[in-house]
Scaffold this motif. Structure first.
Motif, PDB file in Angstrom:
ATOM      1  N   ASP A   1      47.616  84.363  11.070  1.00 32.68           N
ATOM      2  CA  ASP A   1      46.388  83.804  10.140  1.00 32.68           C
ATOM      3  C   ASP A   1      45.556  85.001   9.860  1.00 32.68           C
ATOM      4  O   ASP A   1      44.250  84.987  10.209  1.00 32.68           O
TER       5      ASP A   1
ATOM      6  N   SER B   1      42.945  87.188   7.849  1.00 33.08           N
ATOM      7  CA  SER B   1      42.058  87.103   6.539  1.00 33.08           C
ATOM      8  C   SER B   1      41.503  88.631   6.424  1.00 33.08           C
ATOM      9  O   SER B   1      41.328  89.256   7.311  1.00 33.08           O
TER      10      SER B   1
ATOM     11  N   ASN C   1      38.969  91.155   3.775  1.00 35.54           N
ATOM     12  CA  ASN C   1      38.377  91.163   2.247  1.00 35.54           C
ATOM     13  C   ASN C   1      37.996  92.606   2.127  1.00 35.54           C
ATOM     14  O   ASN C   1      36.949  93.101   2.464  1.00 35.54           O
TER      15      ASN C   1
ATOM     16  N   GLN D   1      42.942  91.820  -0.492  1.00 36.62           N
ATOM     17  CA  GLN D   1      42.315  90.623  -0.034  1.00 36.62           C
ATOM     18  C   GLN D   1      43.720  89.839   0.493  1.00 36.62           C
ATOM     19  O   GLN D   1      44.696  89.843  -0.098  1.00 36.62           O
ATOM     20  N   CYS D   2      43.148  88.931   1.490  1.00 33.44           N
ATOM     21  CA  CYS D   2      44.120  88.145   1.726  1.00 33.44           C
ATOM     22  C   CYS D   2      43.666  87.036   2.532  1.00 33.44           C
ATOM     23  O   CYS D   2      42.423  87.074   3.375  1.00 33.44           O
ATOM     24  N   ASP D   3      44.005  85.843   2.627  1.00 39.55           N
ATOM     25  CA  ASP D   3      43.261  84.637   3.313  1.00 39.55           C
ATOM     26  C   ASP D   3      44.164  83.814   4.259  1.00 39.55           C
ATOM     27  O   ASP D   3      45.163  83.160   3.765  1.00 39.55           O
ATOM     28  N   ARG D   4      44.019  83.836   5.687  1.00 36.40           N
ATOM     29  CA  ARG D   4      44.727  83.338   6.746  1.00 36.40           C
ATOM     30  C   ARG D   4      46.344  83.307   6.309  1.00 36.40           C
ATOM     31  O   ARG D   4      46.965  82.258   6.395  1.00 36.40           O
TER      32      ARG D   4
END
Length: 335
Positions: A143, A145, A147, A152-155
Motif C-alpha cells: 500500500d 503512496s 508523491n 507518484q503512486c497511490d496505495r
C-alpha cells in the motif's frame, strides 16, 4: 576482495547472436572459476554494446547459471518507469534464486539516450534518486503512496515480492547529493572503468564521512587483460581501448558543448578520462606481475569489495585464457 566479471555484450564481429552467446560463455567460465558476480551494463543505440534490454539478458543468465551473483551495472533509472523497474527487479530476484545485485545510475555521457528518452541531463540525477526511493518502498512495503516531483503512486502494492529480504543496492555516482543519498540509506557505491583514482578516492572518503559502514562493498569495474607478456596484453586490448576512447571522447565533447550546467565537471584525468594512454595505465592490463601490482594499488587506495573485470580482447578464446590466467596466477596473490 571479491572478483566479478563486467559484461558489455560487445559486438566485436557485427553479429548480434554471436555477441550474446560469447558473453554467456565468458560468464559461465567466470562462474566455473569461482568468480562471485557478473555485472551487466545497460547501453542504448550502440552498435558495439548490445545490452539495451539488460534485465532480459539477466533473466536469460538466471537460467544458465547457478552460483554466480547477477548484478545490474547499472539500470539507467531516468529512462525507465520506476514502478515497472520494481516489478522486473522483484521478478528477476525470484528467477535467479536470490542472486540479484541491483546497481543504478543516471547514465552518461550519452546524449542520444537523454534525447530519445526525453530526459534533460539536468534532470537525470534527481530523477534517479527519486526513482530509487520509490523502488525501494515498492519492493518491501505494501500500500505504497508516493508523491514526488517526477513519480507518484497511490496505495500501490507490487507482486511478486523479491526472494531476498533486502536486495543489495549499488549507486554509481560521484555527485555530492548521490553520495549523500547512498550513505543515508547504506547503499554501496560503484565506479566505472574510466573513473580516475582521485575521483574514486574522493567519492569513498565523502561516503565514509557520512557512513562508516557500507563503503567496504564498493564495486570497481576495470578493463582487463592479463597476458603472458606486457606487450602481448596491450596488443590484445588496444583495439577495444582505442574504439572506446574514440567513441567516448566524441560523446563527452558533445555533452560539454551542449551543457547548460555551470558546474559540469571536465572530462579529464582528475575526474573521468577517455584518453587512450590513460585507459591503458588505469586498467588491469599487462603481464601477471603488472596486473598484481595494479590490483594491489586499487585495494590499498579504495579498500575494494569487488573488482569487476571487463575482458578487453576481441577474441573470445583469448579472453577465456586471460580469465584462467588471472585465476591461476593473479588472484591468489592479491587477496
Amino acid at each position: 576482495m571479491k572478483t566479478g566479471i563486467f559484461c558489455n555484450y560487445d559486438n566485436h564481429h557485427q553479429d548480434a547472436r554471436r555477441a550474446i552467446f560469447e558473453q554467456v560463455a565468458l560468464i559461465k567460465q567466470a562462474e566455473s572459476l569461482g568468480f562471485e558476480s557478473a555485472w551487466v551494463s545497460e547501453h542504448h543505440f550502440s552498435e558495439s554494446n548490445l545490452s539495451p534490454s539488460m534485465l532480459l539478458l539477466m533473466a536469460h543468465l538466471a537460467g544458465l547459471t547457478s552460483t554466480i551473483q547477477l548484478g545490474t551495472a547499472a539500470v539507467l533509472l531516468p529512462f525507465h518507469n520506476p514502478i515497472r523497474v520494481a516489478e522486473d527487479i522483484a521478478t528477476l530476484d525470484n528467477l535467479c534464486n536470490g542472486r540479484l545485485l541491483f546497481g543504478v545510475a543516471k547514465g552518461g555521457p550519452f546524449p542520444q539516450q537523454n534525447k530519445h528518452f526525453a530526459t534533460l541531463p539536468s534532470e537525470a540525477r534527481p530523477k534517479t534518486l527519486e526513482a530509487i526511493a520509490l523502488i525501494h518502498k515498492l519492493l518491501y512495503e505494501t500500500d505504497v503512496s508516493f508523491n514526488g516531483k517526477y513519480y507518484q503512486c497511490d496505495r500501490l502494492t507490487i507482486y511478486p515480492k523479491p526472494l531476498q529480504s533486502q536486495i543489495p543496492v549499488y549507486v554509481a555516482t560521484g555527485g555530492d547529493d548521490g553520495i549523500e543519498f547512498a550513505a543515508k540509506h547504506s547503499f554501496s557505491l560503484m565506479g566505472g572503468p574510466p573513473f580516475s583514482l582521485q575521483r574514486l578516492k574522493d567519492t569513498v572518503a565523502k561516503y565514509r564521512a557520512l557512513n562508516s559502514s557500507g563503503a567496504e562493498n564498493f564495486v570497481l569495474a576495470r578493463f582487463f587483460y592479463v597476458g603472458k607478456t606486457f606487450d602481448e596484453a596491450v596488443s590484445e586490448a588496444l583495439p577495444f581501448i582505442r574504439q572506446f576512447s574514440k567513441k567516448m571522447t566524441a560523446n563527452s565533447a558533445e555533452v560539454l558543448q551542449n551543457s547548460a550546467n555551470p558546474n559540469q565537471k571536465p572530462f579529464d584525468r582528475t575526474n573521468i578520462c577517455f584518453d587512450e594512454d590513460y585507459l591503458i595505465e588505469n586498467s588491469i592490463i599487462g603481464d601477471v606481475e603488472t596486473c598484481r601490482d595494479k590490483i594491489k594499488k586499487f585495494q590499498d587506495e579504495l579498500n575494494l569489495g569487488t573488482l569487476a573485470l571487463k575482458p578487453s580482447s576481441s577474441d573470445m578464446q583469448k579472453n577465456l585464457e586471460s580469465l584462467t590466467r588471472y585465476n591461476q596466477e593473479v588472484r591468489n596473490y592479491v587477496f
